[in-house]
Design a protein around this motif. Structure first.
Motif, PDB file in Angstrom:
ATOM      1  N   THR A   1      25.402  40.017  -2.828  1.00 36.09           N
ATOM      2  CA  THR A   1      24.275  39.529  -2.508  1.00 36.09           C
ATOM      3  C   THR A   1      24.021  39.464  -0.952  1.00 36.09           C
ATOM      4  O   THR A   1      22.766  40.238  -1.374  1.00 36.09           O
ATOM      5  CB  THR A   1      25.326  37.345  -2.364  1.00 36.09           C
ATOM      6  OG1 THR A   1      25.768  37.230  -2.791  1.00 36.09           O
ATOM      7  CG2 THR A   1      24.051  36.622  -1.378  1.00 36.09           C
ATOM      8  N   CYS A   2      24.770  40.553  -0.064  1.00 33.53           N
ATOM      9  CA  CYS A   2      23.541  41.107   1.039  1.00 33.53           C
ATOM     10  C   CYS A   2      23.101  42.526   0.667  1.00 33.53           C
ATOM     11  O   CYS A   2      22.003  42.135   1.188  1.00 33.53           O
ATOM     12  CB  CYS A   2      25.118  40.925   2.020  1.00 33.53           C
ATOM     13  SG  CYS A   2      26.190  42.946   1.561  1.00 33.53           S
TER      14      CYS A   2
ATOM     15  N   MET B 196      17.079  53.582  -1.710  1.00 32.06           N
ATOM     16  CA  MET B 196      17.023  54.419  -0.940  1.00 32.06           C
ATOM     17  C   MET B 196      18.224  54.168   0.030  1.00 32.06           C
ATOM     18  O   MET B 196      17.481  55.091   1.269  1.00 32.06           O
ATOM     19  CB  MET B 196      15.418  54.371  -0.545  1.00 32.06           C
ATOM     20  CG  MET B 196      14.738  54.270  -1.281  1.00 32.06           C
ATOM     21  SD  MET B 196      13.176  53.869  -1.118  1.00 32.06           S
ATOM     22  CE  MET B 196      12.642  53.872   0.554  1.00 32.06           C
ATOM     23  N   THR B 197      19.299  53.870   0.590  1.00 36.03           N
ATOM     24  CA  THR B 197      20.488  53.457   0.671  1.00 36.03           C
ATOM     25  C   THR B 197      21.864  54.123   0.140  1.00 36.03           C
ATOM     26  O   THR B 197      21.927  54.304  -0.797  1.00 36.03           O
ATOM     27  CB  THR B 197      20.592  52.721   1.531  1.00 36.03           C
ATOM     28  OG1 THR B 197      20.616  51.270   0.744  1.00 36.03           O
ATOM     29  CG2 THR B 197      19.138  51.794   2.089  1.00 36.03           C
ATOM     30  N   GLU B 198      22.680  53.853   1.492  1.00 33.92           N
ATOM     31  CA  GLU B 198      23.795  54.478   0.608  1.00 33.92           C
ATOM     32  C   GLU B 198      24.813  53.656   1.345  1.00 33.92           C
ATOM     33  O   GLU B 198      24.715  52.867   2.555  1.00 33.92           O
ATOM     34  CB  GLU B 198      24.831  55.762   1.383  1.00 33.92           C
ATOM     35  CG  GLU B 198      23.374  57.451   1.032  1.00 33.92           C
ATOM     36  CD  GLU B 198      23.974  58.454   0.982  1.00 33.92           C
ATOM     37  OE1 GLU B 198      25.466  58.087   1.885  1.00 33.92           O
ATOM     38  OE2 GLU B 198      23.118  60.084   1.197  1.00 33.92           O
ATOM     39  N   GLY B 199      25.815  53.164   0.710  1.00 34.50           N
ATOM     40  CA  GLY B 199      26.599  51.831   1.727  1.00 34.50           C
ATOM     41  C   GLY B 199      26.380  50.672   1.725  1.00 34.50           C
ATOM     42  O   GLY B 199      25.300  50.303   0.300  1.00 34.50           O
TER      43      GLY B 199
ATOM     44  N   GLU C  97      26.359  46.733   6.415  1.00 31.23           N
ATOM     45  CA  GLU C  97      27.737  47.010   7.219  1.00 31.23           C
ATOM     46  C   GLU C  97      27.926  48.273   7.882  1.00 31.23           C
ATOM     47  O   GLU C  97      28.423  48.072   9.021  1.00 31.23           O
ATOM     48  CB  GLU C  97      28.915  47.390   5.827  1.00 31.23           C
ATOM     49  CG  GLU C  97      29.806  45.691   5.649  1.00 31.23           C
ATOM     50  CD  GLU C  97      30.284  45.799   4.460  1.00 31.23           C
ATOM     51  OE1 GLU C  97      31.176  46.877   4.172  1.00 31.23           O
ATOM     52  OE2 GLU C  97      31.580  44.978   4.741  1.00 31.23           O
ATOM     53  N   ASN C  98      27.122  49.335   7.873  1.00 31.09           N
ATOM     54  CA  ASN C  98      26.880  50.372   7.882  1.00 31.09           C
ATOM     55  C   ASN C  98      25.499  50.614   8.644  1.00 31.09           C
ATOM     56  O   ASN C  98      25.054  51.667   9.172  1.00 31.09           O
ATOM     57  CB  ASN C  98      27.060  51.348   7.407  1.00 31.09           C
ATOM     58  CG  ASN C  98      26.431  51.586   6.206  1.00 31.09           C
ATOM     59  OD1 ASN C  98      25.362  51.300   5.646  1.00 31.09           O
ATOM     60  ND2 ASN C  98      27.251  52.481   5.001  1.00 31.09           N
TER      61      ASN C  98
ATOM     62  N   PHE D 270      30.379  40.421   5.036  1.00 29.49           N
ATOM     63  CA  PHE D 270      29.479  41.446   5.478  1.00 29.49           C
ATOM     64  C   PHE D 270      28.736  41.273   6.822  1.00 29.49           C
ATOM     65  O   PHE D 270      27.686  42.029   7.176  1.00 29.49           O
ATOM     66  CB  PHE D 270      28.385  40.983   4.511  1.00 29.49           C
ATOM     67  CG  PHE D 270      29.126  41.568   3.260  1.00 29.49           C
ATOM     68  CD1 PHE D 270      29.472  43.122   2.602  1.00 29.49           C
ATOM     69  CD2 PHE D 270      29.254  41.210   1.803  1.00 29.49           C
ATOM     70  CE1 PHE D 270      30.312  43.226   1.503  1.00 29.49           C
ATOM     71  CE2 PHE D 270      29.930  41.461   1.458  1.00 29.49           C
ATOM     72  CZ  PHE D 270      30.249  42.700   0.753  1.00 29.49           C
ATOM     73  N   ASN D 271      29.105  41.208   7.892  1.00 20.20           N
ATOM     74  CA  ASN D 271      28.545  41.051   9.515  1.00 20.20           C
ATOM     75  C   ASN D 271      27.429  40.654  10.074  1.00 20.20           C
ATOM     76  O   ASN D 271      27.161  40.501   9.858  1.00 20.20           O
ATOM     77  CB  ASN D 271      28.748  42.666   9.558  1.00 20.20           C
ATOM     78  CG  ASN D 271      28.992  42.868  11.164  1.00 20.20           C
ATOM     79  OD1 ASN D 271      29.270  42.507  12.026  1.00 20.20           O
ATOM     80  ND2 ASN D 271      28.685  44.213  11.737  1.00 20.20           N
TER      81      ASN D 271
END
Length: 172
Positions: free
Chosen positions: A17-18, A32-35, A39-40, A71-72
């Motif tokens: 969901t995040c 287009m992102t990693e992880g 969180e990062n 998920f912060n």
């Protein structure tokens, strides 16, 4: 009051969901992102749809029926620019407000209505609301709406699907 509504097709189901929130609030594709960006990547003030709405005078609020630490989200929502956020820790949730352990959509809708009705009406309002009622795992005995799935080779999966469909009807 005027409301804008529409439909959104989610790029994921059954978790993550995040990541969907990231795509909606940031306007970027997860591809287009990693992880896990919550969180990062979002560890300081980050331009977003939320901050753009703030810039044009909106009051922005996030309402999430899970814990602020999952998920912060507490930090992430602040870094995205939300004026306020409400999490399960901030709510008066009774056992009767839960379905299969999760906070019911009905409870969250009531929370949103309360927030909306008590808002400062001199400024426009934007609410980002995340519900968790149908996050699973699905009990094998939730059949409130009488939706029945014919049992198959895997009776356990059929009962879980039946529970899921009855919970979806509850969200209706």
């Amino acid at each position: 009051d005027q409301f804008t509504s529409g439909y959104l097709i989610s790029p994921t189901a059954g978790g993550g969901t995040c990541n969907v929130e990231y795509e909606v609030l940031m306007g970027y594709s997860l591809s287009m992102t990693e992880g896990t960006p919550f969180e990062n990547m979002i560890q300081k003030d980050t331009p977003s749809i939320v901050s753009l709405l703030n810039d044009i005078g909106y009051y922005t609020q996030a309402i999430h029926s899970n814990t602020q630490y999952f998920f912060n989200r507490k930090s992430v929502y602040s870094n995205l620019g939300f004026n306020s956020s409400i999490f399960s820790e901030d709510m008066q949730i009774e056992d009767s407000d839960r379905i299969n352990g999760w906070v019911s959509d009905e409870y969250i809708y009531r929370q949103l209505i309360d927030e909306y009705e008590s808002r400062d009406t001199s400024v426009p309002y934007f609410a980002h609301v995340v519900t968790t009622q149908n996050h699973g795992a699905y009990s094998q005995d939730y059949d409130k709406y009488g939706i029945v799935v014919q049992e198959s080779d895997n009776d356990n999966e059929a009962r879980q699907l039946q529970s899921y469909l009855n919970e979806e009807q509850e969200s209706g």
